[in-house]
Design a protein around this motif. Structure first.
Motif, short mmCIF file in Angstrom:
data_model
loop_
_atom_site.label_atom_id
_atom_site.label_comp_id
_atom_site.label_asym_id
_atom_site.label_seq_id
_atom_site.Cartn_x
_atom_site.Cartn_y
_atom_site.Cartn_z
N GLU A 243 0.68 -1.15 -0.05
CA GLU A 243 -0.15 0.48 -0.14
C GLU A 243 1.05 1.02 -0.20
O GLU A 243 1.72 0.91 0.51
CB GLU A 243 -1.41 0.06 1.26
N ARG A 244 0.51 2.68 -0.48
CA ARG A 244 1.22 3.69 -1.22
C ARG A 244 0.45 4.69 0.14
O ARG A 244 -0.48 5.07 -0.15
CB ARG A 244 1.14 3.82 -2.17
N ILE A 245 1.54 4.96 1.07
CA ILE A 245 0.59 5.70 2.20
C ILE A 245 1.75 6.89 2.31
O ILE A 245 2.06 7.31 2.28
CB ILE A 245 0.91 5.20 3.44
N SER A 246 0.31 8.04 2.35
CA SER A 246 0.96 9.40 2.26
C SER A 246 1.18 9.95 3.67
O SER A 246 0.56 9.36 4.28
CB SER A 246 -0.54 10.34 1.53
N PRO A 247 2.11 10.76 3.75
CA PRO A 247 2.69 11.67 4.63
C PRO A 247 1.36 12.30 5.02
O PRO A 247 0.58 13.14 4.89
CB PRO A 247 3.59 12.10 4.11
N VAL A 248 1.69 12.76 6.26
CA VAL A 248 0.07 13.48 7.25
C VAL A 248 1.01 14.82 8.11
O VAL A 248 -0.20 14.91 8.69
CB VAL A 248 -0.22 12.12 8.77
N ARG A 249 2.50 14.84 7.97
CA ARG A 249 3.36 16.47 8.44
C ARG A 249 4.37 16.42 7.56
O ARG A 249 4.78 15.16 7.25
CB ARG A 249 3.49 16.16 9.77
N ARG A 250 4.30 17.13 7.31
CA ARG A 250 5.40 17.87 6.11
C ARG A 250 6.57 18.81 7.11
O ARG A 250 6.37 19.66 7.05
CB ARG A 250 5.57 17.76 5.08
N ILE A 251 7.56 18.37 7.19
CA ILE A 251 8.37 19.39 8.28
C ILE A 251 9.63 20.41 8.18
O ILE A 251 10.73 18.80 7.93
CB ILE A 251 8.01 18.86 9.85
N PRO A 252 9.41 20.75 7.50
CA PRO A 252 10.64 21.64 6.95
C PRO A 252 12.18 21.50 7.69
O PRO A 252 12.05 22.71 8.95
CB PRO A 252 10.49 23.05 6.29
N LEU A 253 12.58 21.99 7.72
CA LEU A 253 13.83 21.75 8.93
C LEU A 253 14.99 22.28 8.16
O LEU A 253 15.17 23.64 7.62
CB LEU A 253 14.81 20.34 9.65
N GLU A 254 16.12 22.44 8.32
CA GLU A 254 17.30 23.44 7.91
C GLU A 254 17.27 23.25 6.18
O GLU A 254 16.59 22.66 5.49
CB GLU A 254 19.14 22.85 8.87
N GLN A 255 18.33 24.34 5.44
CA GLN A 255 17.97 24.02 4.67
C GLN A 255 18.72 22.84 3.48
O GLN A 255 19.84 22.34 4.06
CB GLN A 255 19.15 24.78 4.01
N GLY A 256 17.62 22.76 3.16
CA GLY A 256 17.65 21.15 2.10
C GLY A 256 16.85 19.79 2.17
O GLY A 256 17.70 18.51 2.12
N THR A 257 16.84 20.05 3.86
CA THR A 257 16.36 18.74 4.98
C THR A 257 14.88 19.06 5.12
O THR A 257 14.44 19.67 5.95
CB THR A 257 17.03 18.90 5.88
N THR A 258 14.16 18.12 5.29
CA THR A 258 12.40 17.78 5.45
C THR A 258 12.45 16.49 5.98
O THR A 258 13.04 15.35 5.73
CB THR A 258 11.34 17.99 3.89
N LEU A 259 11.97 16.61 7.61
CA LEU A 259 11.22 15.15 7.76
C LEU A 259 9.06 15.34 7.09
O LEU A 259 8.82 15.83 7.19
CB LEU A 259 11.33 15.55 9.55
N PHE A 260 9.55 13.94 7.28
CA PHE A 260 7.35 13.87 6.94
C PHE A 260 7.43 12.58 8.09
O PHE A 260 8.69 11.36 8.27
CB PHE A 260 7.74 13.19 5.19
N ASP A 261 6.16 12.40 8.52
CA ASP A 261 5.34 11.91 9.34
C ASP A 261 4.41 10.67 8.63
O ASP A 261 3.39 12.24 7.99
CB ASP A 261 5.30 12.75 10.18
N PHE A 262 4.58 9.81 8.89
CA PHE A 262 3.30 8.75 8.07
C PHE A 262 1.96 8.62 8.66
O PHE A 262 1.24 7.49 8.58
CB PHE A 262 4.23 8.02 7.52
N GLY A 263 2.34 8.64 10.49
CA GLY A 263 1.65 8.71 11.55
C GLY A 263 1.29 7.33 12.01
O GLY A 263 0.88 7.38 13.22
N LYS A 264 1.94 6.52 11.37
CA LYS A 264 1.95 5.40 11.66
C LYS A 264 3.08 4.61 11.08
O LYS A 264 3.57 4.77 10.11
CB LYS A 264 0.53 3.96 11.80
N ASP A 265 3.54 3.70 12.23
CA ASP A 265 4.25 2.82 11.87
C ASP A 265 3.79 1.79 11.17
O ASP A 265 2.79 0.97 10.84
CB ASP A 265 5.29 2.11 12.98
N ALA A 266 5.07 1.10 9.67
CA ALA A 266 4.73 -0.20 9.24
C ALA A 266 6.00 -0.85 8.20
O ALA A 266 6.93 -0.10 8.24
CB ALA A 266 4.23 0.41 7.78
N PHE A 267 6.36 -2.24 7.42
CA PHE A 267 6.81 -2.70 7.15
C PHE A 267 7.01 -2.02 5.72
O PHE A 267 6.06 -2.34 5.16
CB PHE A 267 6.89 -3.98 8.01
#
Length: 304
Positions: A36-60
């Motif tokens: 299954e292809r799961i979209s992130p629930v949050r996108r968090i910009p960090l420093e220049q060139g770096t982004t954190l994505f949160d998919f909401g739940k753990d999955a393999f």
């Protein structure tokens, strides 16, 4: 301890089908799993060139990325299950997972699938291995992409997660207690999330099915979905892949009994009756009826 109803049913089944054939080596090809292809629930910009994505739940699974590079770049992609001060924890401890992968991106190629390194511990002999065509999957909730020359939006990133077929609509629970509701959601999703191998396994520590653990997982699964194939595949696995604890082996017959109670299908009990009878360990009973492995009756068959 199993109740009298379960023991009575089990004894009736075992006596009724005495004499049926022995087990063959189970194949993993019958697993019903899908990505299954799961979209992130949050996108968090960090420093220049770096982004954190949160998919909401753990999955393999692994990570898919759409990135139309205008020049060759080397992206560093971190996957993890745990955050520390707003970043993925690179030293989470225990069997909590973390990985780092360098991804080369080029002009003219937009779509990328992250190829992960296998874990040495959970790909040893005895582990439930995935088909090579599935690639390596890792449990993660967070993805951190570094060194990107251009901004990456949430629509460009997907968690490609592997699950056994699971119908989320087949069970529901709600109460006036929000904590209890969260416990239900956590337990139900955990059953789905850890089904990626098509067998009831111990998570990502060893990826090995254990009889007593599988029995508990099976009962939770049966209370949240009406699909029984994974329980059947796991029972077949135990016919030739038993584990070492004495009381764990005893649960094999209980797995077979519950599978019949819920599905009404006697096929596996018929097929594996001689082995199920052996796994009751009655041949190791002392005169007082207690099971013991210290009386000299063990001849090595349990581990074959």
């Amino acid at each position: 301890m199993p109740n009298k109803k379960h023991l009575t049913t089990l004894l009736l089944i075992l006596f009724a089908f005495a004499g049926y054939g022995t087990a063959t080596d189970p194949s993993t090809a019958g697993r019903t799993v899908r990505f299954e292809r799961i979209s992130p629930v949050r996108r968090i910009p960090l420093e220049q060139g770096t982004t954190l994505f949160d998919f909401g739940k753990d999955a393999f699974g692994t990570l898919e990325l759409t990135y139309p590079a205008v020049r060759q770049e080397r992206l560093l992609i971190l996957l993890g299950e745990k955050l520390l001060q707003g970043r993925i924890d690179a030293h989470p401890g225990g069997s909590i997972r973390y990985s780092e992968t360098v991804l080369e991106v080029y002009p003219g190629q937009d779509h990328y699938l992250l190829h992960l390194a296998p874990d040495k511990r959970n790909t040893q002999p005895g582990a439930a291995l995935l088909p090579d065509s599935f690639g390596v999957v890792l449990p993660f909730r967070y993805a951190e992409i570094r060194n990107a020359a251009q901004e990456i939006s949430a629509s460009q990133v997907r968690q490609k997660a592997l699950f056994t077929l699971f119908d989320d609509q087949n069970s529901a629970f709600t109460s006036s207690d929000t904590i209890l509701n969260q416990v239900w959601d956590l337990c139900k999703y955990s059953i789905k999330a850890t089904s990626f191998a098509g067998l009831y396994i111990d998570g990502d520590r060893e990826r090995i099915p254990y009889e007593a653990d599988a029995y508990i997982n099976q009962m939770g699964h049966f209370c949240t979905d009406n699909r029984y194939a994974m329980a059947g595949h796991t029972l077949e696995w135990f016919m030739t892949h038993p584990t070492w604890p004495t009381e764990w082996i005893l649960h094999t017959a209980l797995i077979a009994d519950e599978l019949f109670q819920y599905s009404g299908d006697l096929d596996l009990i018929r097929r594996y009756y001689p082995l199920l009878k052996e796994k009751s360990l009655t041949s190791l009973a002392r005169e007082d009826g207690l099971i013991s492995t210290t009386t000299g009756k063990v001849d090595g068959w349990l581990m074959h």
